[in-house]
Design an enzyme around this catalytic site. Structure first.
Site, short mmCIF file in Angstrom:
data_model
loop_
_atom_site.label_atom_id
_atom_site.label_comp_id
_atom_site.label_asym_id
_atom_site.label_seq_id
_atom_site.Cartn_x
_atom_site.Cartn_y
_atom_site.Cartn_z
CB THR A 188 37.24 39.24 37.21
OG1 THR A 188 37.61 39.11 38.57
CG2 THR A 188 35.84 39.81 37.10
NE ARG A 216 40.56 40.72 47.61
CZ ARG A 216 40.34 40.68 46.30
NH1 ARG A 216 39.43 39.85 45.81
NH2 ARG A 216 41.01 41.44 45.48
N GLY A 218 36.88 42.09 46.51
CA GLY A 218 37.67 42.87 45.56
C GLY A 218 36.84 43.96 44.89
CG ASP A 219 37.91 44.81 40.88
OD1 ASP A 219 38.32 43.72 41.35
OD2 ASP A 219 37.82 45.03 39.67
CB THR A 239 40.09 41.19 34.66
OG1 THR A 239 40.54 39.95 35.21
CG2 THR A 239 41.04 41.61 33.56
N GLY A 240 41.72 41.61 37.38
CA GLY A 240 43.02 41.75 38.02
C GLY A 240 42.89 42.13 39.48
N GLY A 242 41.98 43.51 42.54
CA GLY A 242 40.84 44.38 42.83
C GLY A 242 41.18 45.57 43.70
N1 ASP Z 1 39.22 41.47 40.30
C1 ASP Z 1 39.09 40.26 41.05
C2 ASP Z 1 39.25 40.55 42.50
O1 ASP Z 1 40.07 41.36 42.87
C3 ASP Z 1 40.08 39.23 40.70
C4 ASP Z 1 40.41 39.09 39.25
O2 ASP Z 1 40.03 39.75 38.38
O3 ASP Z 1 41.10 38.23 38.91
O4 ASP Z 1 38.59 39.91 43.28
#
Ligand code: ASP
Length: 328
Positions: A188, A216, A218-219, A239-240, A242
């Protein structure tokens, strides 16, 4: 588990410090509240190595525009870049082959807007800004968000590129149609900025976890989780994975820690540590945060190594490898 070594003495946290003097507010008992001079030095920072995006945001700040314009226009660069397969056009699809975008934006007055499960529109962040500015609502989803975007002049576009389609078709051959949590297929773009007036805004945009279950979220579009800004204190973005960020309301947590006097770096480290502590049956996943306080101090921290973040200030570009909870 031996790899789970907490790096106490991070070398981070000093990048991008403002040169403008700060005057601690006499009236406030809150250690993180400051009065900034009217003219201050702007700064922008973003998750990952997105030099084109931070450069664009920096140009906008240099022209004297608001931090809100800067973060919107900065992340738009990545949304339009088909080679970035984690946001906007070219993003990796869900397991049914649909590219669905999530984004949010928040300004210095606490106004915010968000879109979730947005299809066929490239600039999810700009639709989120329209939600913020043109409706009494915060969040629009799915068909409603798409219809709203067309009503506000956004063009309809195919988001699934040949490259992303090809990779998805490959994935289907061996995946048994199972959604996956991994540390590669998601990145993200979250961006925070301070403008010449000392005002902070933030934006966050993503195509979400690659090959996720259809529907789905995410965050990233959730205010408080993927992004939070309080102009008296600072901002944070994630990021990561979620799901882990949502469970800890990560960005809000970081801003509240900064309100209590933690530096951006310390606040990011505490949030990451809490996520790891809440996952005793630790799985390999990536979660990283960046943060910015009112003084222009920055920080970044991640569970796994490999996360870096970019700052752009008067001192120029910096790419900072974020320290991580788990060492190599
Ligand atoms: N945070 C994002 C999600 O969970 C994905 C990401 O950051 O890579 O959708």
């Amino acid at each position: 588990m031996q790899r789970r070594k907490f790096l106490k003495n991070s070398t981070l946290g000093t990048a991008g410090i403002l040169s403008a003097p700060l005057i601690a507010s006499q009236a406030s008992t809150n250690p993180a509240t400051y009065s900034l001079p009217q003219q201050t030095t702007p700064i922008v920072l973003a998750t990952w190595d997105v030099a084109n995006a931070t450069s664009r945001a920096w140009e906008v700040l240099r022209e004297g525009a608001s931090s809100l314009d800067a973060v919107e226009q900065g992340v738009m660069v990545e949304e339009a870049d088909e080679s970035n397969q984690t946001v906007g056009k070219g993003g990796r699809p869900d397991r049914d082959g649909q590219v669905t975008l999530d984004a949010c934006i928040m300004d210095q007055d606490g106004n915010c807007g968000s879109v979730v499960y947005l299809r066929n529109v490239v600039h999810a962040v700009s639709v989120a800004r329209k939600v913020m500015e043109e409706t009494p609502h915060v969040m629009l989803a799915g068909d409603g968000a798409e219809k709203f975007a067309y009503e506000h002049g956004f063009p309809k576009e195919e988001l699934l590129t040949q490259q992303s389609r090809k990779e998805w078709e490959e994935w289907k051959k061996t995946s048994q149609y199972k959604p996956i949590i991994n540390i590669e297929n998601h990145d993200t773009i979250g961006m925070l900025a301070i403008d010449h007036q000392g005002n902070i805004s933030g934006a966050c945009t993503t195509s979400g976890m690659a090959y996720k279950v259809a529907g789905r979220i995410g965050d990233s579009p959730i205010i408080g989780a993927g992004l939070f800004v309080d102009n008296e204190v600072g901002g944070a973005t994630a990021t990561g994975v979620g799901e882990e960020v949502v469970r800890t309301v990560g960005s809000f947590l970081i801003v509240e820690l900064m309100r209590q006097g933690k530096s951006p770096q310390q606040a990011c480290e505490i949030a990451v540590k809490r996520i790891v502590d809440k996952n005793p049956g630790y799985r390999e996943f990536q979660v990283g945060f960046i943060a910015l306080n009112k003084k222009g101090e920055t920080g970044g921290y991640c569970i796994q190594p490999g996360f870096n973040y970019r700052t752009y200030s008067e001192e120029g570009h910096h790419l900072t490898p974020a320290a991580s909870y788990i060492s190599n």
